[in-house]
Design a protein around this motif. Structure first.
Motif, PDB file in Angstrom:
ATOM      1  N   GLN A   1       4.631   5.095   2.601  1.00 17.24           N
ATOM      2  CA  GLN A   1       4.130   7.077   2.856  1.00 17.24           C
ATOM      3  C   GLN A   1       5.048   7.411   2.264  1.00 17.24           C
ATOM      4  N   MET A   2       4.487   8.793   1.951  1.00 12.46           N
ATOM      5  CA  MET A   2       5.533   8.996   0.763  1.00 12.46           C
ATOM      6  C   MET A   2       4.706  10.697   1.318  1.00 12.46           C
ATOM      7  N   LEU A   3       5.870  11.993   2.152  1.00 13.40           N
ATOM      8  CA  LEU A   3       4.477  13.166   2.652  1.00 13.40           C
ATOM      9  C   LEU A   3       5.411  14.317   2.273  1.00 13.40           C
ATOM     10  N   GLU A   4       4.315  15.403   1.929  1.00 17.20           N
ATOM     11  CA  GLU A   4       4.847  16.301   1.188  1.00 17.20           C
ATOM     12  C   GLU A   4       6.126  17.052   2.501  1.00 17.20           C
ATOM     13  N   TRP A   5       5.233  16.739   3.469  1.00 23.76           N
ATOM     14  CA  TRP A   5       6.462  17.642   4.753  1.00 23.76           C
ATOM     15  C   TRP A   5       7.686  16.987   4.917  1.00 23.76           C
ATOM     16  N   ASN A   6       7.710  15.611   4.868  1.00 23.20           N
ATOM     17  CA  ASN A   6       9.182  15.990   4.299  1.00 23.20           C
ATOM     18  C   ASN A   6      10.106  15.243   3.206  1.00 23.20           C
ATOM     19  N   GLU A   7       9.811  15.899   2.401  1.00 24.77           N
ATOM     20  CA  GLU A   7      10.205  15.980   1.162  1.00 24.77           C
ATOM     21  C   GLU A   7       9.349  14.546   0.051  1.00 24.77           C
TER      22      GLU A   7
ATOM     23  N   GLU B   1       4.931   4.576  -8.074  1.00 21.46           N
ATOM     24  CA  GLU B   1       3.625   4.025  -7.621  1.00 21.46           C
ATOM     25  C   GLU B   1       4.126   2.742  -6.647  1.00 21.46           C
ATOM     26  N   ALA B   2       5.307   2.208  -6.799  1.00 24.38           N
ATOM     27  CA  ALA B   2       5.019   0.267  -6.858  1.00 24.38           C
ATOM     28  C   ALA B   2       6.630   0.591  -5.685  1.00 24.38           C
ATOM     29  N   PHE B   3       7.306  -0.183  -4.906  1.00 28.04           N
ATOM     30  CA  PHE B   3       8.287  -0.704  -4.737  1.00 28.04           C
ATOM     31  C   PHE B   3       8.767  -1.567  -4.839  1.00 28.04           C
ATOM     32  N   PRO B   4      10.325  -2.363  -3.635  1.00 24.29           N
ATOM     33  CA  PRO B   4      10.683  -3.294  -3.831  1.00 24.29           C
ATOM     34  C   PRO B   4      10.751  -3.887  -3.076  1.00 24.29           C
TER      35      PRO B   4
ATOM     36  N   ARG C   1      -4.354  12.691  -0.632  1.00 23.89           N
ATOM     37  CA  ARG C   1      -4.379  11.838  -0.431  1.00 23.89           C
ATOM     38  C   ARG C   1      -4.400  10.763  -2.046  1.00 23.89           C
ATOM     39  N   LEU C   2      -3.302   9.948  -2.018  1.00 18.97           N
ATOM     40  CA  LEU C   2      -3.050   9.231  -3.567  1.00 18.97           C
ATOM     41  C   LEU C   2      -2.826   7.887  -2.378  1.00 18.97           C
ATOM     42  N   ASP C   3      -4.016   7.066  -2.357  1.00 18.19           N
ATOM     43  CA  ASP C   3      -3.227   5.683  -2.169  1.00 18.19           C
ATOM     44  C   ASP C   3      -3.371   4.811  -3.518  1.00 18.19           C
ATOM     45  N   THR C   4      -2.451   3.957  -3.241  1.00 12.46           N
ATOM     46  CA  THR C   4      -1.986   2.658  -4.076  1.00 12.46           C
ATOM     47  C   THR C   4      -2.082   1.177  -3.464  1.00 12.46           C
ATOM     48  N   LEU C   5      -2.955   0.263  -4.235  1.00 10.00           N
ATOM     49  CA  LEU C   5      -3.217  -1.052  -3.671  1.00 10.00           C
ATOM     50  C   LEU C   5      -2.399  -1.463  -4.848  1.00 10.00           C
ATOM     51  N   ASN C   6      -1.150  -2.345  -4.460  1.00 10.51           N
ATOM     52  CA  ASN C   6      -0.861  -3.625  -5.524  1.00 10.51           C
ATOM     53  C   ASN C   6      -1.212  -4.666  -4.489  1.00 10.51           C
ATOM     54  N   VAL C   7      -1.279  -5.553  -5.289  1.00 13.92           N
ATOM     55  CA  VAL C   7      -1.303  -7.055  -4.707  1.00 13.92           C
ATOM     56  C   VAL C   7      -0.700  -8.230  -5.171  1.00 13.92           C
ATOM     57  N   SER C   8      -0.147  -9.298  -5.402  1.00 15.25           N
ATOM     58  CA  SER C   8       0.398  -9.886  -6.253  1.00 15.25           C
ATOM     59  C   SER C   8      -0.492 -10.943  -5.559  1.00 15.25           C
ATOM     60  N   TYR C   9      -0.487 -12.059  -6.548  1.00 17.47           N
ATOM     61  CA  TYR C   9      -1.585 -13.333  -5.870  1.00 17.47           C
ATOM     62  C   TYR C   9      -0.290 -14.800  -6.231  1.00 17.47           C
TER      63      TYR C   9
ATOM     64  N   TRP D   1       1.414  -1.420  -0.068  1.00 10.61           N
ATOM     65  CA  TRP D   1      -0.006  -0.113   0.198  1.00 10.61           C
ATOM     66  C   TRP D   1       1.053   1.433   0.075  1.00 10.61           C
ATOM     67  N   VAL D   2       0.875   1.979  -0.829  1.00 11.48           N
ATOM     68  CA  VAL D   2       1.954   2.829  -1.412  1.00 11.48           C
ATOM     69  C   VAL D   2       0.701   4.689  -1.233  1.00 11.48           C
ATOM     70  N   ARG D   3       0.731   5.133  -0.130  1.00 14.25           N
ATOM     71  CA  ARG D   3       0.181   6.301   0.501  1.00 14.25           C
ATOM     72  C   ARG D   3       0.741   8.088   0.192  1.00 14.25           C
ATOM     73  N   VAL D   4       0.342   8.405  -0.984  1.00 14.63           N
ATOM     74  CA  VAL D   4       1.025   9.991  -0.629  1.00 14.63           C
ATOM     75  C   VAL D   4      -0.043  11.003   0.018  1.00 14.63           C
ATOM     76  N   TYR D   5       1.312  11.273   0.815  1.00 10.93           N
ATOM     77  CA  TYR D   5      -0.105  12.876   1.141  1.00 10.93           C
ATOM     78  C   TYR D   5       0.742  13.868   0.595  1.00 10.93           C
ATOM     79  N   TRP D   6      -0.345  15.424   0.515  1.00  9.45           N
ATOM     80  CA  TRP D   6       0.229  16.557  -0.205  1.00  9.45           C
ATOM     81  C   TRP D   6      -0.459  17.629   0.086  1.00  9.45           C
ATOM     82  N   THR D   7      -0.290  19.535   0.378  1.00 10.79           N
ATOM     83  CA  THR D   7      -1.019  19.955   0.744  1.00 10.79           C
ATOM     84  C   THR D   7      -1.159  20.597  -1.062  1.00 10.79           C
ATOM     85  N   LYS D   8      -2.019  22.297  -0.901  1.00  9.83           N
ATOM     86  CA  LYS D   8      -1.808  22.635  -2.166  1.00  9.83           C
ATOM     87  C   LYS D   8      -0.761  23.053  -2.461  1.00  9.83           C
TER      88      LYS D   8
END
Length: 158
Positions: free
Chosen positions: A46-52, A30-33, A128-136, A7-14
């Motif tokens: 999680q990737m937060l604007e206020w943490n660069e 959109e994905a990570f190893p 917030r942008l949520d990206t749900l990656n699932v591998s089966y 689950w990749v979540r990106v948070y940002w402001t205006k």
């Protein structure tokens, strides 16, 4: 169950909605190893604007709670449907009466499901942008770095 969830979540402001901020945000992965863990597990980033937008990661054994995403294995298939993932007071501008149906995956398939939210708090508005990656049934460290078998895009385009 040989299932991995990222689950990749990106948070940002205006500040990152337009111009150079939007270009930078749009270039975020959109994905990570995947970490070295035994399935099933959830890898949250999680990737937060206020943490660069520096990625912070956690790994939890098992599957996400059914209150966040329905993952059901039956007859050699995996059925996946994210549950409304934002608080009640959030909005993504979409008609919530219409939602895509669950995605049915066969072994060795992947899914990428994206949805964005506009959140208002006492401190102001953020996004917030949520990206749900699932591998089966197919897990390598790079499984989500390749184009997914299934893609669902519930992002608003305003």
């Amino acid at each position: 169950m040989d299932t991995v969830v990222q689950w990749v979540r990106v948070y940002w402001t205006k500040d990152s909605r337009g111009g150079a901020g939007a270009v930078r945000r749009s270039a975020l992965p959109e994905a990570f190893p995947l970490p070295d863990a035994e399935p099933p597990f959830v890898h949250e980033v999680q990737m937060l604007e206020w943490n660069e937008f520096s990625p912070g990661m956690t790994v939890t054994s098992g599957l996400p709670p059914q209150s966040r995403v329905e993952i059901i294995e039956a007859d050699g298939h995996l059925h996946v449907l994210p549950v409304r993932t934002a608080p009640e007071w959030a909005s993504n501008g979409l008609d919530l009466a219409w939602r895509p149906t669950a995605v049915t995956m066969r072994p060795r398939q992947t899914l990428r499901w994206q949805i964005d939210h506009r959140l208002t708090t006492e401190r102001g508005r953020y996004y917030r942008l949520d990206t749900l990656n699932v591998s089966y049934g197919h897990r390598t460290a790079e499984v989500f770095l390749h184009p997914p078998t299934h893609r669902v895009d519930e992002r608003s385009h305003r």
